[in-house]
Design an enzyme around this catalytic site. Sequence first.
Site, PDB file in Angstrom:
ATOM      1  N   TYR A 142       0.827  -1.207   0.000  1.00  0.00           N
ATOM      2  CA  TYR A 142       0.000   0.000   0.000  1.00  0.00           C
ATOM      3  C   TYR A 142       0.867   1.266   0.000  1.00  0.00           C
ATOM      4  CZ  TYR A 142      -4.096  -2.924   0.939  1.00  0.00           C
ATOM      5  OH  TYR A 142      -5.089  -3.871   0.862  1.00  0.00           O
ATOM      6  N   LYS A 191       3.101 -15.310   2.635  1.00  0.00           N
ATOM      7  CA  LYS A 191       3.031 -16.101   1.408  1.00  0.00           C
ATOM      8  C   LYS A 191       4.472 -16.461   1.054  1.00  0.00           C
ATOM      9  CE  LYS A 191       0.878 -17.902  -2.152  1.00  0.00           C
ATOM     10  NZ  LYS A 191       0.029 -19.097  -2.037  1.00  0.00           N
ATOM     11  N   ASP A 223      -3.332 -18.046   1.936  1.00  0.00           N
ATOM     12  CA  ASP A 223      -4.474 -18.729   1.315  1.00  0.00           C
ATOM     13  C   ASP A 223      -5.060 -19.763   2.276  1.00  0.00           C
ATOM     14  OD1 ASP A 223      -2.041 -20.006   0.982  1.00  0.00           O
ATOM     15  OD2 ASP A 223      -2.412 -20.685  -1.063  1.00  0.00           O
ATOM     16  N   ASP A 247      -5.649  -6.357   5.675  1.00  0.00           N
ATOM     17  CA  ASP A 247      -6.830  -5.662   5.155  1.00  0.00           C
ATOM     18  C   ASP A 247      -7.871  -6.697   4.722  1.00  0.00           C
ATOM     19  OD1 ASP A 247      -8.481  -3.667   4.200  1.00  0.00           O
ATOM     20  OD2 ASP A 247      -7.427  -3.459   2.282  1.00  0.00           O
ATOM     21  N   ASP A 251     -11.513  -8.243   6.978  1.00  0.00           N
ATOM     22  CA  ASP A 251     -12.896  -8.204   6.473  1.00  0.00           C
ATOM     23  C   ASP A 251     -13.518  -9.592   6.585  1.00  0.00           C
ATOM     24  OD1 ASP A 251     -12.546  -5.518   5.748  1.00  0.00           O
ATOM     25  OD2 ASP A 251     -13.591  -5.765   3.837  1.00  0.00           O
TER      26      ASP A 251
HETATM   27  C1  IPM Z   1      -9.443  -0.413   5.858  1.00  0.00           C
HETATM   28  C2  IPM Z   1      -9.843   0.124   4.521  1.00  0.00           C
HETATM   29  C3  IPM Z   1      -8.737   1.025   3.991  1.00  0.00           C
HETATM   30  C4  IPM Z   1      -7.467   0.196   3.931  1.00  0.00           C
HETATM   31  C5  IPM Z   1      -9.053   1.679   2.633  1.00  0.00           C
HETATM   32  C6  IPM Z   1     -10.318   2.492   2.679  1.00  0.00           C
HETATM   33  C7  IPM Z   1      -7.903   2.506   2.125  1.00  0.00           C
HETATM   34  O1  IPM Z   1     -10.149  -0.898   3.654  1.00  0.00           O
HETATM   35  O2  IPM Z   1      -9.162   0.381   6.774  1.00  0.00           O
HETATM   36  O3  IPM Z   1      -9.402  -1.634   6.003  1.00  0.00           O
HETATM   37  O4  IPM Z   1      -7.253  -0.509   2.970  1.00  0.00           O
HETATM   38  O5  IPM Z   1      -6.688   0.266   4.880  1.00  0.00           O
HETATM   39 MG    MG Z   2     -10.239  -2.790   4.571  1.00  0.00          MG
END
Ligand code: IPM
Ligand code: MG
Length: 358
Positions: A142, A191, A223, A247, A251
């Site tokens: 990133y 990985k 994975d 990230d 989620d």
């Molecule tokens: C998070 C979000 C951010 C990230 C985005 C919005 C840049 O997905 O905080 O997880 O990737 O860090």
């Molecule tokens: Mg995120």
Amino acid sequence: MHYNIAVIRGDGIGPEIVGEAIRALDAAAKRFGFTLNYQDVLMGGCAIDKTGVPLPEETITVCKSSDAVLLGAVGGPKWDTLPGHLRPEAGLLGIRAALGLYANLRPAVLFAPLKDACPLKAEIVAGGLDILMVRELTGGIYFGERGRTTGANGEEAYDTERYSVMEVERIGRIGFEAAKKRGSKLTSIDKANVLESSRLWRETMHRLAKEYPDVAYDDMLVDNCAMQLVRNPARFDVVVTSNMFGDILSDEASMITGSIGMLPSASLGDGTLGLYEPIHGSAPDIAGTDAANPLATILSTAMMLRYSLNQPVAADAIERAVQKTLEEGWRTADIAAGKEHIGTRQMGDIVCRMIETA
Ligand code: IPM
Ligand code: MG
């Protein structure tokens, strides 16, 4: 005690959920006898609209001189066609880097009353679920070099994953220290069967592991981790990983706790200054409709009280208030499993009432 909080309401549902989080903080302050001063600053899409850039200098200055930063969410379709460095997301990455917040803690906890909202079979989560994701936040792909070029097949684009030993060590230590205070188990995700950056990551973690003989350490490929999170999530205690893997996996972990609308986060560096935000995005599709779940942001204020403001008793009260609210059956749409639900504002009202007594 008196604390200065910088507030970035952001875009989409950001202002709504931050509004409820501030009410929760105020309820805790009133009960536990401290005061809070809030200063609004711009970041993200709204900053682009007002100042032309996603992260104005003034925002950095105010955040740096605050005790903590409370953030809603940024981004939306309106700004999707801007060049990368002018997108709202660049503001978010920029503020994390500017404040030196390299460690992102994302606790994924399945609240018992939300078992029905968990998409996994009941037997898989029978023993509950309590994972702490530790995501490296200011390095990796990133932040690596990126660009466009022309190759043999025409236009190309590239992003670079790059980690130094120093960056892996400091996030690794956060993982080990966190594990010591919890279930004494740390899993590092990489990985390493393909990526050189992951091999360096793994070597460094193995070296560190020798300093923490009391923590049961293992590595796992990313994975495989994606699979184990839905097959046997209870095997995880603390998970430490790179910016991008964290990230994605956070989620996934959030969904097994019922909803992404439930997960708070704390972004920390070497000092006490931290940035507190839900892990979900700005949900432009439901913005302004009183439909967002404010609980992830409210739970983020509990993390703020614990990590930046040294008010652990107030932090516990906020978490208990959320627990009680859920036990009483109050749900926003995302966690209602199709049943009756309430709006953002009412959810905030109920949690505030609970904070007074919880
Ligand atoms: C998070 C979000 C951010 C990230 C985005 C919005 C840049 O997905 O905080 O997880 O990737 O860090
Ligand atoms: Mg995120």
